[in-house]
Write an enzyme that holds these catalytic residues in place. Structure first.
Site, PDB file in Angstrom:
ATOM      1  N   SER A  99       0.867  -1.189   0.000  1.00  0.00           N
ATOM      2  CA  SER A  99       0.000   0.000   0.000  1.00  0.00           C
ATOM      3  C   SER A  99       0.896   1.229   0.000  1.00  0.00           C
ATOM      4  O   SER A  99       1.528   1.553   1.013  1.00  0.00           O
ATOM      5  CB  SER A  99      -0.907   0.002   1.235  1.00  0.00           C
ATOM      6  OG  SER A  99      -1.833  -1.049   1.170  1.00  0.00           O
ATOM      7  N   LYS A 174      -7.241   1.806  -2.825  1.00  0.00           N
ATOM      8  CA  LYS A 174      -6.795   1.355  -1.499  1.00  0.00           C
ATOM      9  C   LYS A 174      -6.766   2.516  -0.514  1.00  0.00           C
ATOM     10  O   LYS A 174      -7.129   2.362   0.660  1.00  0.00           O
ATOM     11  CB  LYS A 174      -5.405   0.717  -1.594  1.00  0.00           C
ATOM     12  CG  LYS A 174      -4.825   0.249  -0.242  1.00  0.00           C
ATOM     13  CD  LYS A 174      -5.733  -0.751   0.460  1.00  0.00           C
ATOM     14  CE  LYS A 174      -5.268  -1.062   1.880  1.00  0.00           C
ATOM     15  NZ  LYS A 174      -4.064  -1.886   1.947  1.00  0.00           N
ATOM     16  N   LYS A 242       0.498   5.814   8.104  1.00  0.00           N
ATOM     17  CA  LYS A 242       1.078   6.017   6.766  1.00  0.00           C
ATOM     18  C   LYS A 242      -0.013   6.131   5.711  1.00  0.00           C
ATOM     19  O   LYS A 242       0.013   7.018   4.854  1.00  0.00           O
ATOM     20  CB  LYS A 242       2.033   4.861   6.462  1.00  0.00           C
ATOM     21  CG  LYS A 242       2.676   4.868   5.087  1.00  0.00           C
ATOM     22  CD  LYS A 242       1.960   3.934   4.103  1.00  0.00           C
ATOM     23  CE  LYS A 242       2.004   2.502   4.537  1.00  0.00           C
ATOM     24  NZ  LYS A 242       1.351   1.594   3.551  1.00  0.00           N
TER      25      LYS A 242
END
EC number: 1.1.1.60
Length: 296
Positions: A99, A174, A242
């Site tokens: 990701s 995502k 993140k």
């Protein structure tokens, strides 16, 4: 000899290890590399092969799959003399399931094209449990022809597999996924604290809520975490921090306002600053408890 493509797997963490093992179970020849020897030993015990370097892992591979924490890690394993692009054979297919930022995926695809290497970005949702059970949702960016080649591999790893658009599209979807998950966990955490402070039977309350419109995959997967205060990491706060940075930045770039997402991003950041970054993201409950005066 199997007619299935030979696979190199780079990154054998919480997600990568069970995913690579599912490919082995499906009959694929998997050679892996990671920095932790115990993870390489686990792969070998499952029937895979351990490589001493990225270069050795990818040299003869038809398909290279990467699953590492963030954009800098993808860049570190992809570029340079010991990286994937310099050592993979022409015509290989590189599938990055990490990701990362959409732009990192776009840049990687462009650099790989110059080397004759095809690329898909294919981040996943479903957490450790989804990886173990091979029921991940896989959102893919790239060319249709490459997606068609990769689909049997994806089918050994997940249940919902969708080509979302060109390079970077999988990462964009995502990012949206992580926004929804974080906001959902935060809402569930607030509900748990509210219910407990109100003296309601929490087990009964969560059962009935999950059977109605308030129900969600998040509540189903994380209910026991909330009830037992079990925050063993399936997906760490550090990683969700993140990801919230990725979606916040990407939304700013396209002019999309994320008012609730911005608040939850700050709550995730505060939890991390308080030393809880290594816990599962369901530990957002701890942040709500602190705000509500509980001793955590």
């Amino acid at each position: 000899m199997s007619n299935l493509p030979k696979i190199a797997w780079i990154g054998l963490g919480i997600m990568g290890s069970p995913m690579s093992e599912n490919l082995i179970k499906a009959g694929y020849d998997v050679t892996g590399f990671t920095l932790e020897q115990d993870k390489l030993d686990r792969l070998a015990a499952a029937g895979g092969a351990a490589a001493p370097s990225i270069a050795e892992a990818v040299r003869d591979a038809d398909v290279i799959i990467t699953m590492v924490p963030a954009s800098p890690h993808v860049e570190a394993i992809s570029y340079g003399p010991e990286g994937i692009l310099e050592n993979a054979r022409q015509g290989a297919l590189l599938i990055d399931m990490s990701s990362i930022t959409p732009q990192t995926s776009v840049d990687l695809a462009a650099a790989a094209k110059d080397k004759g290497i095809r690329v898909l970005d294919a981040p996943v949702s479903g957490g450790e449990a989804g990886a173990i059970e091979a029921v991940l949702s896989i959102m893919v960016g790239g060319e249709q022809a490459d997606f068609d080649i990769a689909k049997p591999i994806f089918e050994a790893l997940g249940k919902t597999i969708v080509l979302c658009g060109p390079h970077g599209s999988g990462q964009t979807v995502k990012a949206a996924n992580q926004l929804i998950v974080a906001v959902n966990i935060q809402a569930c955490a607030e509900a748990v604290v509210f219910l407990e402070k109100s003296g309601v039977n929490l087990v009964a309350a969560l059962d009935v809520l999950n059977g109605g419109l308030a129900g969600s995959t998040v509540l189903t997967r994380k209910k026991d975490n909330f009830l037992n205060r079990d925050f063993k990491p399936g997906f760490r706060i550090d990683l969700h921090h993140k990801d919230m940075g990725i979606v916040t930045d990407a939304a700013r770039n396209v002019g999309a306002a994320l008012p609730v997402g911005a608040v939850v991003a700050q709550l995730v950041a505060s939890l991390r600053a308080q030393g809880d970054g290594g816990l599962d993201h369901s530990a957002l409950l701890r942040a709500v408890e602190r705000l509500s005066g509980a001793q955590v």
